[in-house]
Motif scaffolding. Structure first.
Motif, PDB file in Angstrom:
ATOM      1  N   LEU A   1     -10.175   7.629   9.869  1.00 50.02           N
ATOM      2  CA  LEU A   1      -8.914   8.137  10.415  1.00 50.02           C
ATOM      3  C   LEU A   1      -8.024   8.601   9.271  1.00 50.02           C
ATOM      4  O   LEU A   1      -7.690   7.807   8.387  1.00 50.02           O
ATOM      5  N   ARG A   2      -7.636   9.851   9.279  1.00 43.42           N
ATOM      6  CA  ARG A   2      -6.818  10.356   8.183  1.00 43.42           C
ATOM      7  C   ARG A   2      -5.352  10.489   8.621  1.00 43.42           C
ATOM      8  O   ARG A   2      -5.070  10.851   9.756  1.00 43.42           O
ATOM      9  N   TYR A   3      -4.483  10.192   7.670  1.00 38.01           N
ATOM     10  CA  TYR A   3      -3.052  10.130   7.973  1.00 38.01           C
ATOM     11  C   TYR A   3      -2.268  10.702   6.796  1.00 38.01           C
ATOM     12  O   TYR A   3      -2.584  10.427   5.633  1.00 38.01           O
ATOM     13  N   ARG A   4      -1.254  11.499   7.119  1.00 38.46           N
ATOM     14  CA  ARG A   4      -0.377  12.087   6.079  1.00 38.46           C
ATOM     15  C   ARG A   4       0.786  11.148   5.835  1.00 38.46           C
ATOM     16  O   ARG A   4       1.584  10.888   6.733  1.00 38.46           O
ATOM     17  N   LEU A   5       0.854  10.593   4.631  1.00 41.09           N
ATOM     18  CA  LEU A   5       1.893   9.637   4.281  1.00 41.09           C
ATOM     19  C   LEU A   5       3.194  10.348   3.929  1.00 41.09           C
ATOM     20  O   LEU A   5       3.183  11.464   3.391  1.00 41.09           O
ATOM     21  N   PRO A   6       4.344   9.697   4.191  1.00 39.69           N
ATOM     22  CA  PRO A   6       5.609  10.264   3.714  1.00 39.69           C
ATOM     23  C   PRO A   6       5.654  10.243   2.186  1.00 39.69           C
ATOM     24  O   PRO A   6       4.978   9.432   1.531  1.00 39.69           O
ATOM     25  N   ASP A   7       6.467  11.107   1.625  1.00 40.80           N
ATOM     26  CA  ASP A   7       6.461  11.291   0.172  1.00 40.80           C
ATOM     27  C   ASP A   7       6.806  10.015  -0.577  1.00 40.80           C
ATOM     28  O   ASP A   7       6.197   9.714  -1.623  1.00 40.80           O
ATOM     29  N   ASN A   8       7.775   9.229  -0.067  1.00 38.97           N
ATOM     30  CA  ASN A   8       8.174   8.048  -0.835  1.00 38.97           C
ATOM     31  C   ASN A   8       7.073   6.989  -0.857  1.00 38.97           C
ATOM     32  O   ASN A   8       6.913   6.271  -1.850  1.00 38.97           O
ATOM     33  N   VAL A   9       6.290   6.892   0.216  1.00 36.56           N
ATOM     34  CA  VAL A   9       5.163   5.958   0.235  1.00 36.56           C
ATOM     35  C   VAL A   9       4.073   6.446  -0.714  1.00 36.56           C
ATOM     36  O   VAL A   9       3.505   5.659  -1.490  1.00 36.56           O
ATOM     37  N   ALA A  10       3.773   7.743  -0.669  1.00 34.07           N
ATOM     38  CA  ALA A  10       2.764   8.297  -1.586  1.00 34.07           C
ATOM     39  C   ALA A  10       3.190   8.079  -3.045  1.00 34.07           C
ATOM     40  O   ALA A  10       2.363   7.741  -3.902  1.00 34.07           O
TER      41      ALA A  10
END
Length: 561
Positions: free
Chosen positions: A528-537
């Motif tokens: 399952l792929r998920y786009r993380l928010p910038d601050n988490v990345a």
């Protein structure tokens, strides 16, 4: 020492196969009964209790080819394979953990059992479980299998988590078995008197055996079977007294559900542990046992909070447990930006509900709980933490009278982009939302903006648990590997016998079970792929992580079976 507590009696351990495997390599599939057997089963529903007939009916399991990962990129807009992200660091393994649910460990000799209920339409056609005397063996086999798989790789699981329904009857001895199997040591699955239906050690289901334990920190979320009678009706003094009595609770179904006087095929009853086939007994005296005490919610939480094993408290403080609060949060890797939030979704007194059969078993979340959850998510968002939510119930399993509805829950959680995954139990099958089937509307509830993944049961077929690994691929993309495991018990073992009986029972519940089992393939092994928010990345990229991906380097390359 694999066995933390030295056995005082002649206990044995039950081996798994030499080479561990996951369902990527092979999977145990249900055998399909032929037309003649199907007719017999339809005409004689009592055959579900005749476990000696299962082989002649063609019921059981067979080992078939494994199930590859199915990739889902629904929540990863713009995703491309890592090969195109040449300026980013190598893949990194953020978290590696084991999940199981719905062990529903059964004291089949308890006077409050309902093994005599098997005639449709009551209790989904069969409350009788032919494998009920083997649920402890199956659970220990899963613990042993998960540990063997972890030891085959380059590192251990970061933690293990159980998402509810540890017990079936809410009894103290059932919960003790659950904890002892997780922690390791001696397990005596017997109750009442010391039955030995086949003389000698390790050759019948009531003999003591040893668990190796999971050897990781572990956490447990509360389910409806911990506090409800048959997982569905409110406990009361009458039921509690009957549990520790010396007589079959013949009024059980009436006391719990107001059903009419018992009749053949709809009778409370236990299974006789003194006989190898554990036949159903629906009336009369039996050996009592004070360890069959029914626990209320604070007692269950206090039991878990004070249990041995790591971490101390298993996520709960003593004050939370005494107050009956099953909500907690933990950081699995100290100093790393990942948080797990566990929410107690079971019915609690004071919440109004229409007293229909099974209504109490459904999910409930209070307004106060949602406010607490929202605050935890706000704090995690500000800290740049990736969040996993763990509950027993899926949002779509919330009762219509729950103060917080499925839509309200999913909308609140969906407001926080740092929530990538919500793991659940309760449904005894693999399921996932968002669902890629346009015909499935999630019971009218809005699809989540995160992955909500339900796991199968270790009590009912397909008797599976699951390994998760969260992998950062760079450029803000997260891959969540979830890989199911069948317990690696050999043919002829008690755990495997339980698997065969559990598969057979499914066909007494519905002739089309094989079709249902096949349809769930798309929900089992997943990436399952998920786009993380910038601050988490950014937080993830500022930390160091293992670069060995256990899913692709270990799980995909195991040699068994």
């Amino acid at each position: 020492d694999l066995y933390p507590s030295a056995p005082e009696v002649d206990a044995v351990h039950y081996d798994i196969v030499d080479k561990p495997y996951t369902t990527l390599q092979a999977v145990w599939a249900p055998k399909q009964p032929d037309a003649a057997a199907r007719t017999r089963m339809d005409d004689q529903p009592g055959l579900v209790t005749q476990i000696s007939e299962y082989e002649s009916l063609g019921l059981g399991v067979e080992l078939v080819d494994g199930e590859p990962w199915i990739e889902r990129n629904d929540l990863a807009p713009g995703y491309k394979s890592y090969a195109t992200w040449t300026t980013n660091p190598a893949h990194q393994s953020l978290l590696y953990f084991w999940q199981s649910a719905d062990q529903q460990l059964i004291d089949e000799e308890s006077p409050i059992r309902y093994a005599g209920v098997y005639v449709p339409p009551f209790l989904f056609a069969s409350a009788y479980r032919p494998q009920s005397h083997l649920t402890t063996h199956a659970w220990e086999a899963h613990v042993r299998t998960a540990r063997a798989i972890a030891e085959a790789g380059s590192r251990n699981f970061d933690f293990s988590i159980v998402t509810g329904d540890m017990t079936d009857g809410g009894q103290e001895n059932e919960l003790q078995w659950f904890v002892d199997i997780l922690n390791g040591g001696e397990i005596d699955p017997d109750s009442g008197v010391n039955d030995d239906p086949i003389e000698g050690p390790g050759n019948d289901f009531n003999d003591p055996f040893l668990s190796v334990g999971i050897n990781t920190p572990w956490y447990a979320v509360i389910g409806n079977h911990e506090t409800l009678y048959i997982g569905s009706s409110l406990m009361n003094d009458e039921i509690a007294a009957a549990a520790v009595s010396d007589e079959v609770f013949t009024e059980g179904l009436n006391a719990a559900f107001g059903l009419p006087e018992p009749f053949e095929g709809v009778e409370p009853g236990y299974r006789d542990g003194s006989r190898p086939d554990a036949p159903v007994v629906t009336s009369g005296k039996l050996p009592p046992d004070p360890k069959r005490k029914i626990l209320d919610l604070p007692e269950v939480l206090e039991f878990l909070q004070s249990a041995d094993g790591e971490p101390a408290g298993h996520g709960l403080t003593a004050e939370q447990a005494a107050a009956g609060n099953g909500d907690f949060t933990f950081v699995p890797l100290v100093g790393k930006p990942i948080r797990v939030i566990a929410l107690n979704t079971i019915y609690r007194d004071g919440i109004g509900v229409d007293e229909k059969l099974f209504e109490y078993s459904e999910g409930f979340v209070s307004t106060e709980q949602l406010q607490w959850l929202e605050q935890q998510l706000t704090n995690a968002e500000a800290a740049g933490e990736l969040v996993i939510i763990a509950t027993h119930h899926r949002a779509e399993d919330f009762n219509e009278e729950s103060p917080i509805s499925c839509d309200a829950f999913r909308e609140t959680v969906g407001n926080f982009d740092n929530v990538a995954l919500h793991i659940t139990g309760h449904g005894h099958n693999a399921d996932i939302f968002p669902d890629d089937d346009p015909g499935n509307d999630s019971d009218g509830c809005a699809e989540p903006d995160y992955y909500e993944v339900m796991i199968a049961s270790t009590a009912d077929f397909p008797i599976q648990s699951r390994i998760f690994e969260l992998v950062y691929e760079g450029a803000g993309y997260l891959s969540i590997y979830n890989t199911n495991i069948d317990h690696n018990s050999p043919v002829g073992s008690f755990a495997h016998e339980g698997r065969e009986l559990a598969a057979g029972r499914r066909f007494f519940q519905g002739a089309d079970y094989l079709e249902l089992w096949e349809s769930r393939r798309k929900n089992r092994n997943l990436i399952l792929r998920y786009r993380l928010p910038d601050n988490v990345a950014d937080e993830i990229e500022s930390n160091n992580w293992p670069t060995t991906i256990e899913s692709t380097s270990t799980l995909a390359n195991l040699d068994g079976p």
